[in-house]
Motif scaffolding. Structure first.
Motif, PDB file in Angstrom:
ATOM      1  N   ASP A  88       4.455 -95.818   5.186  1.00  0.00           N
ATOM      2  CA  ASP A  88       3.639 -94.654   5.511  1.00  0.00           C
ATOM      3  C   ASP A  88       4.013 -94.051   6.859  1.00  0.00           C
ATOM      4  O   ASP A  88       3.494 -92.983   7.209  1.00  0.00           O
ATOM      5  CB  ASP A  88       2.152 -95.018   5.522  1.00  0.00           C
ATOM      6  CG  ASP A  88       1.632 -95.420   4.157  1.00  0.00           C
ATOM      7  OD1 ASP A  88       1.996 -94.775   3.158  1.00  0.00           O
ATOM      8  OD2 ASP A  88       0.845 -96.388   4.094  1.00  0.00           O
ATOM      9  N   THR A  89       4.873 -94.710   7.618  1.00  0.00           N
ATOM     10  CA  THR A  89       5.286 -94.213   8.921  1.00  0.00           C
ATOM     11  C   THR A  89       5.972 -92.859   8.779  1.00  0.00           C
ATOM     12  O   THR A  89       6.945 -92.718   8.036  1.00  0.00           O
ATOM     13  CB  THR A  89       6.221 -95.211   9.607  1.00  0.00           C
ATOM     14  OG1 THR A  89       5.508 -96.416   9.889  1.00  0.00           O
ATOM     15  CG2 THR A  89       6.761 -94.646  10.916  1.00  0.00           C
ATOM     16  N   ALA A  90       5.459 -91.856   9.490  1.00  0.00           N
ATOM     17  CA  ALA A  90       5.988 -90.497   9.399  1.00  0.00           C
ATOM     18  C   ALA A  90       5.220 -89.603  10.357  1.00  0.00           C
ATOM     19  O   ALA A  90       4.196 -89.998  10.913  1.00  0.00           O
ATOM     20  CB  ALA A  90       5.856 -89.954   7.970  1.00  0.00           C
ATOM     21  N   VAL A  91       5.727 -88.381  10.519  1.00  0.00           N
ATOM     22  CA  VAL A  91       4.948 -87.327  11.147  1.00  0.00           C
ATOM     23  C   VAL A  91       4.140 -86.646  10.049  1.00  0.00           C
ATOM     24  O   VAL A  91       4.692 -86.230   9.031  1.00  0.00           O
ATOM     25  CB  VAL A  91       5.837 -86.302  11.876  1.00  0.00           C
ATOM     26  CG1 VAL A  91       4.991 -85.174  12.451  1.00  0.00           C
ATOM     27  CG2 VAL A  91       6.626 -86.988  12.986  1.00  0.00           C
ATOM     28  N   TYR A  92       2.843 -86.537  10.254  1.00  0.00           N
ATOM     29  CA  TYR A  92       1.945 -85.952   9.266  1.00  0.00           C
ATOM     30  C   TYR A  92       1.573 -84.539   9.678  1.00  0.00           C
ATOM     31  O   TYR A  92       1.159 -84.293  10.812  1.00  0.00           O
ATOM     32  CB  TYR A  92       0.689 -86.812   9.114  1.00  0.00           C
ATOM     33  CG  TYR A  92       0.922 -88.058   8.299  1.00  0.00           C
ATOM     34  CD1 TYR A  92       0.408 -88.175   7.011  1.00  0.00           C
ATOM     35  CD2 TYR A  92       1.679 -89.102   8.807  1.00  0.00           C
ATOM     36  CE1 TYR A  92       0.640 -89.303   6.254  1.00  0.00           C
ATOM     37  CE2 TYR A  92       1.926 -90.236   8.053  1.00  0.00           C
ATOM     38  CZ  TYR A  92       1.400 -90.335   6.777  1.00  0.00           C
ATOM     39  OH  TYR A  92       1.632 -91.461   6.022  1.00  0.00           O
ATOM     40  N   TYR A  93       1.710 -83.602   8.737  1.00  0.00           N
ATOM     41  CA  TYR A  93       1.469 -82.187   8.983  1.00  0.00           C
ATOM     42  C   TYR A  93       0.310 -81.666   8.137  1.00  0.00           C
ATOM     43  O   TYR A  93       0.207 -81.986   6.949  1.00  0.00           O
ATOM     44  CB  TYR A  93       2.711 -81.353   8.647  1.00  0.00           C
ATOM     45  CG  TYR A  93       3.914 -81.657   9.494  1.00  0.00           C
ATOM     46  CD1 TYR A  93       4.124 -80.999  10.702  1.00  0.00           C
ATOM     47  CD2 TYR A  93       4.848 -82.599   9.088  1.00  0.00           C
ATOM     48  CE1 TYR A  93       5.233 -81.273  11.477  1.00  0.00           C
ATOM     49  CE2 TYR A  93       5.961 -82.882   9.859  1.00  0.00           C
ATOM     50  CZ  TYR A  93       6.147 -82.214  11.048  1.00  0.00           C
ATOM     51  OH  TYR A  93       7.258 -82.487  11.812  1.00  0.00           O
ATOM     52  N   CYS A  94      -0.515 -80.847   8.745  1.00  0.00           N
ATOM     53  CA  CYS A  94      -1.585 -80.127   8.076  1.00  0.00           C
ATOM     54  C   CYS A  94      -1.091 -78.730   7.725  1.00  0.00           C
ATOM     55  O   CYS A  94      -0.366 -78.104   8.507  1.00  0.00           O
ATOM     56  CB  CYS A  94      -2.800 -80.058   9.002  1.00  0.00           C
ATOM     57  SG  CYS A  94      -4.163 -79.029   8.441  1.00  0.00           S
ATOM     58  N   ALA A  95      -1.466 -78.215   6.544  1.00  0.00           N
ATOM     59  CA  ALA A  95      -1.039 -76.891   6.103  1.00  0.00           C
ATOM     60  C   ALA A  95      -2.181 -76.169   5.401  1.00  0.00           C
ATOM     61  O   ALA A  95      -3.066 -76.802   4.815  1.00  0.00           O
ATOM     62  CB  ALA A  95       0.158 -77.003   5.163  1.00  0.00           C
ATOM     63  N   ALA A  96      -2.143 -74.823   5.449  1.00  0.00           N
ATOM     64  CA  ALA A  96      -3.183 -73.981   4.861  1.00  0.00           C
ATOM     65  C   ALA A  96      -2.561 -72.930   3.965  1.00  0.00           C
ATOM     66  O   ALA A  96      -1.564 -72.305   4.333  1.00  0.00           O
ATOM     67  CB  ALA A  96      -4.012 -73.305   5.958  1.00  0.00           C
ATOM     68  N   ASP A  97      -3.160 -72.718   2.779  1.00  0.00           N
ATOM     69  CA  ASP A  97      -2.679 -71.727   1.814  1.00  0.00           C
ATOM     70  C   ASP A  97      -3.851 -70.910   1.308  1.00  0.00           C
ATOM     71  O   ASP A  97      -4.802 -71.471   0.753  1.00  0.00           O
ATOM     72  CB  ASP A  97      -1.965 -72.411   0.649  1.00  0.00           C
ATOM     73  CG  ASP A  97      -1.368 -71.405  -0.315  1.00  0.00           C
ATOM     74  OD1 ASP A  97      -0.278 -70.883  -0.025  1.00  0.00           O
ATOM     75  OD2 ASP A  97      -1.995 -71.156  -1.360  1.00  0.00           O
ATOM     76  N   GLY A 141       0.568 -76.920  10.971  1.00  0.00           N
ATOM     77  CA  GLY A 141       0.346 -77.498  12.275  1.00  0.00           C
ATOM     78  C   GLY A 141       1.626 -78.086  12.839  1.00  0.00           C
ATOM     79  O   GLY A 141       2.684 -78.066  12.203  1.00  0.00           O
ATOM     80  N   GLN A 142       1.536 -78.629  14.042  1.00  0.00           N
ATOM     81  CA  GLN A 142       2.702 -79.179  14.719  1.00  0.00           C
ATOM     82  C   GLN A 142       2.955 -80.645  14.391  1.00  0.00           C
ATOM     83  O   GLN A 142       4.017 -81.167  14.715  1.00  0.00           O
ATOM     84  CB  GLN A 142       2.563 -79.005  16.230  1.00  0.00           C
ATOM     85  CG  GLN A 142       2.387 -77.552  16.658  1.00  0.00           C
ATOM     86  CD  GLN A 142       3.447 -77.092  17.618  1.00  0.00           C
ATOM     87  OE1 GLN A 142       3.713 -77.762  18.615  1.00  0.00           O
ATOM     88  NE2 GLN A 142       4.059 -75.959  17.320  1.00  0.00           N
ATOM     89  N   GLY A 143       2.010 -81.303  13.765  1.00  0.00           N
ATOM     90  CA  GLY A 143       2.208 -82.664  13.314  1.00  0.00           C
ATOM     91  C   GLY A 143       1.642 -83.709  14.258  1.00  0.00           C
ATOM     92  O   GLY A 143       1.493 -83.479  15.455  1.00  0.00           O
ATOM     93  N   THR A 144       1.336 -84.876  13.702  1.00  0.00           N
ATOM     94  CA  THR A 144       0.894 -86.021  14.479  1.00  0.00           C
ATOM     95  C   THR A 144       1.595 -87.267  13.952  1.00  0.00           C
ATOM     96  O   THR A 144       1.725 -87.460  12.744  1.00  0.00           O
ATOM     97  CB  THR A 144      -0.645 -86.168  14.428  1.00  0.00           C
ATOM     98  OG1 THR A 144      -1.066 -87.221  15.300  1.00  0.00           O
ATOM     99  CG2 THR A 144      -1.145 -86.466  13.016  1.00  0.00           C
ATOM    100  N   GLN A 145       2.070 -88.113  14.866  1.00  0.00           N
ATOM    101  CA  GLN A 145       2.862 -89.280  14.499  1.00  0.00           C
ATOM    102  C   GLN A 145       1.970 -90.428  14.051  1.00  0.00           C
ATOM    103  O   GLN A 145       1.000 -90.778  14.732  1.00  0.00           O
ATOM    104  CB  GLN A 145       3.720 -89.732  15.683  1.00  0.00           C
ATOM    105  CG  GLN A 145       4.531 -91.001  15.422  1.00  0.00           C
ATOM    106  CD  GLN A 145       5.663 -90.774  14.456  1.00  0.00           C
ATOM    107  OE1 GLN A 145       6.410 -89.805  14.581  1.00  0.00           O
ATOM    108  NE2 GLN A 145       5.799 -91.669  13.474  1.00  0.00           N
ATOM    109  N   VAL A 146       2.313 -91.020  12.918  1.00  0.00           N
ATOM    110  CA  VAL A 146       1.680 -92.235  12.431  1.00  0.00           C
ATOM    111  C   VAL A 146       2.757 -93.305  12.314  1.00  0.00           C
ATOM    112  O   VAL A 146       3.758 -93.111  11.619  1.00  0.00           O
ATOM    113  CB  VAL A 146       0.987 -92.023  11.071  1.00  0.00           C
ATOM    114  CG1 VAL A 146       0.505 -93.360  10.496  1.00  0.00           C
ATOM    115  CG2 VAL A 146      -0.168 -91.049  11.210  1.00  0.00           C
TER     116      VAL A 146
END
Length: 125
Positions: free
Chosen positions: A90-99, A116-121
């Motif tokens: 699951d390690t990754a940069v996680y991004y939020c998006a809107a449509d 969004g710019q992302g957050t590291q997990v």
């Protein structure tokens, strides 16, 4: 100016949990379907979860079904991703998006209007 700001990422041990949040501004939040995507080093960006604007129906990638849960609070203009039983993969940069006004095919990242710019997990063994 539309902004999506992710928060809640960090370093956790395998089997642990994290809750990611995405705060939206500059848009009519209730008219947007929201999605979460992730990208690990050397891999393509992949769909994780989505929630529709109209009925709050939810969709998940097979790899996270039963472990992750997406939700939204239209009074606070926020979408969240509860991640349980985390695995190193699951390690990754996680991004939020809107449509805007999309209720289907939300696994297609190129359909989204804002990111969004992302957050590291990071999940350690």
């Amino acid at each position: 100016q539309v902004q999506l700001v992710e928060s809640g990422g960090g370093l956790v041990q395998a089997g642990g949990s994290l809750r990611l949040s995405c705060a939206a501004s500059g848009l009519t939040f209730s008219r947007y379907s929201m999605g979460w995507f992730r990208q690990a080093p050397g891999k393509e960006r992949e769909f994780v979860a989505a929630i529709t604007w109209s009925t709050s129906n939810t969709y998940y990638a097979d790899s996270v079904k039963g472990r992750f849960s997406i939700g939204r609070d239209n009074t606070k203009n926020t979408v969240y991703l509860q991640m349980n039983t985390l695995k190193p993969e699951d390690t990754a940069v996680y991004y939020c998006a809107a449509d805007q006004l999309t209720g289907s095919r939300l696994y297609r990242g190129y359909e989204y209007d804002y990111w969004g710019q992302g957050t590291q997990v990071t999940v350690s063994s």
